[in-house]
Design a protein around this motif. Structure first.
Motif, PDB file in Angstrom:
ATOM      1  N   GLY A   1      -1.244   2.354 -21.654  1.00 24.06           N
ATOM      2  CA  GLY A   1       0.120   2.493 -21.164  1.00 24.06           C
ATOM      3  C   GLY A   1       0.581   1.322 -20.311  1.00 24.06           C
ATOM      4  O   GLY A   1      -0.110   0.317 -20.152  1.00 24.06           O
TER       5      GLY A   1
ATOM      6  N   SER B   1      -8.023   3.812 -20.169  1.00 21.42           N
ATOM      7  CA  SER B   1      -6.668   3.768 -19.629  1.00 21.42           C
ATOM      8  C   SER B   1      -5.767   2.972 -20.568  1.00 21.42           C
ATOM      9  O   SER B   1      -6.126   1.884 -21.014  1.00 21.42           O
ATOM     10  CB  SER B   1      -6.653   3.115 -18.250  1.00 21.42           C
TER      11      SER B   1
ATOM     12  N   THR C   1      -2.752   5.754 -18.104  1.00 16.04           N
ATOM     13  CA  THR C   1      -2.945   7.079 -18.687  1.00 16.04           C
ATOM     14  C   THR C   1      -4.268   7.096 -19.445  1.00 16.04           C
ATOM     15  O   THR C   1      -4.504   6.249 -20.309  1.00 16.04           O
ATOM     16  CB  THR C   1      -1.797   7.414 -19.655  1.00 16.04           C
TER      17      THR C   1
END
Length: 253
Positions: free
Chosen positions: A154, A152, A144
């Motif tokens: 997650g 990024s 994410t």
């Protein structure tokens, strides 16, 4: 004193004291209160302070995190020197991790063209710089994407990072102290940064002097897990000495 120098002094004072006062700053910096108000307006426009009656608060105290664009031009000379000094930490050949952040982005721009490197990153701006670079094999970590840092995060990112091992991780930070270690404003990014450290044989933190001695919300790792801190020559000597005493090599660019 030029405006950018004044802005940096105001920001450093705000972060150290938790707030700044227009009248006091005008006396200390030998300028008019109107000049200080314009300075605070400029800093607020860049997302670094929030104006309050009679002064301003640093965004860190309010729980705000400046976006990537707002931070890009701040302390550009210091970041340039830090990135240049960090080139000495690169392996002659091998794999490195580049964290998200404006200083690590500058390092990506400086990577030597005559060296064969595998670069792993979760930062879209870093990937954009290196995607067509000769001699670089680029691996982009998924997940994410946070709008503020274009990184990024997650479970996808953590899963990918758990499957690799590199020579050096170049880590960005919003705070570095001997007592509280490496810190950052966002819990999800802190988890990814921990995974970057776990995936690397050596960890090099890139942080300008405003981050050294500062503590942010989310803990990443203790300083004992950091091999080298590259900062600039304006770092507070006592804060740098404390970090060195904890076993970290401190490079002042």
């Amino acid at each position: 004193m030029y405006a950018p120098e004044r802005h940096q002094q105001i920001l450093t004072r705000a972060r150290a004291d938790g707030r700044v006062d227009v009248t006091r700053l005008a006396v200390e910096l030998d300028v008019t209160p109107e000049t200080i108000r314009r300075d605070l307006t400029a800093l607020e426009r860049h997302g670094l302070v929030r104006r309050v009656h009679g002064g301003a608060l640093p965004v860190e105290r309010l729980g705000f995190e400046p976006g990537l664009v707002d931070r890009q031009d701040l302390l550009s000379g210091e970041k340039e020197r830090i990135a240049k000094a960090a080139l000495d930490e690169l392996p002659d050949a091998g794999a490195v991790l580049l964290d998200a952040g404006t200083t690590t982005l500058r390092l990506a721009e400086m990577l030597p063209a005559d060296r064969e490197l595998t670069v792993v990153t979760h930062a879209l701006p870093v990937a954009t710089v290196l995607a067509a670079r000769p001699g670089v094999v680029l691996h982009l970590i998924g997940g994410t994407v946070r709008g503020r840092t274009l990184a990024s995060v997650g479970t996808w990112a953590l899963r990918d990072l758990a499957e690799i091992h590199v020579d050096v991780a170049f880590l960005g930070a919003n705070g570095v102290t001997a007592e509280h270690g490496v810190t950052t404003p966002d819990l999800a990014e802190a988890a990814v940064k921990r995974a970057l450290v776990a995936a690397a044989r050596r960890t090099v933190v890139l942080a300008d002097h405003t981050k050294v001695g500062h503590v942010d919300l989310a803990r990443v790792v203790d300083v004992a897990e950091v091999d080298t801190l590259v900062t600039d020559s304006d770092v507070e000597p006592e804060a740098a000495d404390d970090i060195e005493a904890a076993g970290v090599r401190v490079v002042r660019a």
